[in-house]
Structures are given as structure tokens and as C-alpha cells.
Design a protein around this motif. Sequence first.
Motif, short mmCIF file in Angstrom:
data_model
loop_
_atom_site.label_atom_id
_atom_site.label_comp_id
_atom_site.label_asym_id
_atom_site.label_seq_id
_atom_site.Cartn_x
_atom_site.Cartn_y
_atom_site.Cartn_z
N VAL A 1 0.84 -1.11 -0.13
CA VAL A 1 0.03 0.07 0.08
C VAL A 1 0.82 1.38 0.05
O VAL A 1 0.16 2.30 -0.40
N ARG A 2 2.18 1.39 0.69
CA ARG A 2 2.79 2.39 0.56
C ARG A 2 3.31 2.77 -0.85
O ARG A 2 3.07 3.83 -1.20
N ASP A 3 3.59 1.60 -1.72
CA ASP A 3 3.95 2.10 -3.15
C ASP A 3 2.83 2.65 -3.95
O ASP A 3 2.83 3.37 -4.74
N LEU A 4 1.53 1.92 -3.72
CA LEU A 4 0.38 2.52 -4.12
C LEU A 4 0.05 3.94 -3.68
O LEU A 4 -0.22 4.80 -4.67
N LYS A 5 0.08 4.34 -2.59
CA LYS A 5 -0.05 5.68 -2.09
C LYS A 5 1.06 6.57 -2.81
O LYS A 5 0.65 7.78 -3.08
N ALA A 6 2.20 6.37 -2.89
CA ALA A 6 3.21 6.86 -3.60
C ALA A 6 2.85 7.44 -4.98
O ALA A 6 3.22 8.41 -5.66
N PHE A 7 2.33 6.28 -5.69
CA PHE A 7 1.94 6.45 -7.20
C PHE A 7 0.64 7.17 -7.34
O PHE A 7 0.61 8.11 -8.17
N LEU A 8 -0.42 7.07 -6.39
CA LEU A 8 -1.59 7.89 -6.36
C LEU A 8 -1.35 9.37 -6.26
O LEU A 8 -1.86 10.18 -6.77
N LYS A 9 -0.16 9.64 -5.14
CA LYS A 9 0.12 11.05 -5.08
C LYS A 9 0.63 11.68 -6.35
O LYS A 9 0.45 12.83 -6.44
N LEU A 10 1.60 10.87 -7.09
CA LEU A 10 1.87 11.44 -8.37
C LEU A 10 0.76 11.46 -9.40
O LEU A 10 0.60 12.64 -9.94
N ARG A 11 -0.18 10.70 -9.53
CA ARG A 11 -1.14 10.61 -10.39
C ARG A 11 -2.18 11.61 -10.18
O ARG A 11 -2.73 12.21 -10.94
N ASP A 12 -2.46 11.84 -8.89
CA ASP A 12 -3.53 12.90 -8.41
C ASP A 12 -2.87 14.52 -8.83
O ASP A 12 -3.71 15.27 -8.98
N HIS A 13 -1.48 14.57 -8.69
CA HIS A 13 -1.15 15.88 -8.92
C HIS A 13 -0.19 16.27 -9.96
O HIS A 13 0.44 17.23 -9.91
N ASN A 14 -0.05 15.13 -11.02
CA ASN A 14 1.13 15.59 -12.08
C ASN A 14 0.19 15.63 -13.29
O ASN A 14 -0.69 14.59 -13.63
N GLU A 15 0.48 16.70 -14.03
CA GLU A 15 -0.35 16.96 -15.52
C GLU A 15 0.10 15.74 -16.44
O GLU A 15 -0.78 15.74 -17.42
N ALA A 16 1.02 15.25 -16.16
CA ALA A 16 1.43 13.98 -17.01
C ALA A 16 0.23 12.90 -17.08
O ALA A 16 0.19 12.15 -18.08
N PHE A 17 -0.66 12.79 -16.03
CA PHE A 17 -1.52 11.94 -15.99
C PHE A 17 -2.92 12.58 -16.34
O PHE A 17 -4.07 11.98 -16.32
N ASP A 18 -3.11 13.70 -16.98
CA ASP A 18 -4.21 14.43 -17.39
C ASP A 18 -5.21 13.56 -18.27
O ASP A 18 -6.33 13.19 -17.95
N HIS A 19 -4.49 13.25 -19.25
CA HIS A 19 -5.29 12.32 -20.32
C HIS A 19 -5.66 10.92 -19.60
O HIS A 19 -7.06 10.57 -19.90
N ALA A 20 -4.57 10.43 -18.96
CA ALA A 20 -5.18 9.09 -18.11
C ALA A 20 -6.52 9.30 -17.45
O ALA A 20 -7.34 8.60 -17.46
N ARG A 21 -6.38 10.22 -16.67
CA ARG A 21 -7.45 10.33 -15.67
C ARG A 21 -8.82 10.67 -16.50
O ARG A 21 -9.82 10.28 -16.08
N LYS A 22 -8.74 11.61 -17.61
CA LYS A 22 -9.82 12.00 -18.28
C LYS A 22 -10.48 10.71 -18.89
O LYS A 22 -11.66 10.59 -19.07
N VAL A 23 -9.66 9.74 -19.33
CA VAL A 23 -10.17 8.59 -19.98
C VAL A 23 -10.39 7.37 -19.10
O VAL A 23 -10.83 6.30 -19.47
N GLY A 24 -10.11 7.80 -17.58
CA GLY A 24 -10.40 6.73 -16.63
C GLY A 24 -9.29 5.38 -16.70
O GLY A 24 -9.36 4.19 -16.38
N ALA A 25 -7.97 5.78 -17.33
CA ALA A 25 -6.82 5.12 -17.08
C ALA A 25 -6.41 5.04 -15.91
O ALA A 25 -6.39 5.95 -15.23
N VAL A 26 -5.47 3.84 -15.66
CA VAL A 26 -4.74 3.98 -14.38
C VAL A 26 -3.40 4.85 -14.64
O VAL A 26 -3.27 5.74 -13.67
N GLY A 27 -2.84 4.73 -15.75
CA GLY A 27 -1.62 5.58 -16.20
C GLY A 27 -0.27 4.79 -15.48
O GLY A 27 0.71 5.41 -15.19
N ILE A 28 -0.58 3.39 -15.98
CA ILE A 28 0.84 2.63 -15.73
C ILE A 28 1.03 2.02 -17.10
O ILE A 28 0.13 1.76 -17.95
N PRO A 29 2.43 1.58 -17.40
CA PRO A 29 3.54 1.98 -16.55
C PRO A 29 3.76 3.55 -16.58
O PRO A 29 3.52 4.12 -17.60
N CYS A 30 4.34 3.96 -15.33
CA CYS A 30 4.69 5.34 -15.13
C CYS A 30 6.12 5.41 -14.87
O CYS A 30 6.66 4.66 -14.20
#
Length: 99
Positions: free
Chosen positions: A35-64
Motif C-alpha cells: 500500500v505504501r507504493d500504491l500511495k506514492a503512485f497515487l500522489k503522483l497521479r493525483d497531482h501531475n499533469e502527465a496523468f491528465d489524459h489518463a484521468r480523463k479517459v479513466g486509465a490507471v496511468g501505468i506504466p509510469c
Amino acid sequence: MIKIYGMGTCPDCTYVDEQVKGDDRYEVIDIGEHVRDLKAFLKLRDHNEAFDHARKVGAVGIPCFVLEDGRVTLIAEEAGLKSRPVAMGSACNLDGSGC
């Protein structure tokens, strides 16, 4: 060192993982292992613009990939690797379009 966030059940991630085995320039972090690694990834995903498209289309955004200079990308080639060819078939998204 380049960090790679992914999951062992993701075909795009396992394709990348095979390329970096034994290469100490990369650190593979399986977000499903702790869960520690999942939380680190989610922090990136929630706040980094590199994930804008992934979030928009409902993708996880991996591999990152977190590059040595701190930039975050979802493009394997920017980390010196190859992306899994679409022609290889199945993917993690419910519609089969990617991970």
C-alpha cells in the motif's frame, strides 16, 4: 535511476519489466505489492499533469516513469525503453484500449 511504477498483472508493465531486468538504471515498483507504493503512485497521479489524459479517459496511468531529473511520463521511449505494440492484443482497460 529511473523509477517505473506498474503492476505485475498489467501487460504494458510486464512488457517494460522484461526490458529492464538486471539493469540497475531502473527501479521497478509494483504498486500492487504494498500500500505504501500504491500511495506514492497515487500522489503522483493525483497531482501531475502527465496523468491528465489518463484521468480523463479513466486509465490507471501505468506504466509510469519518473525520470532522473524528476519529470514524470507515461511514454516508455522517454525512459529509453519500448512501448508494447498495440498489435500484441489484450490490455488492462475494460474496453481493451490500454492500461
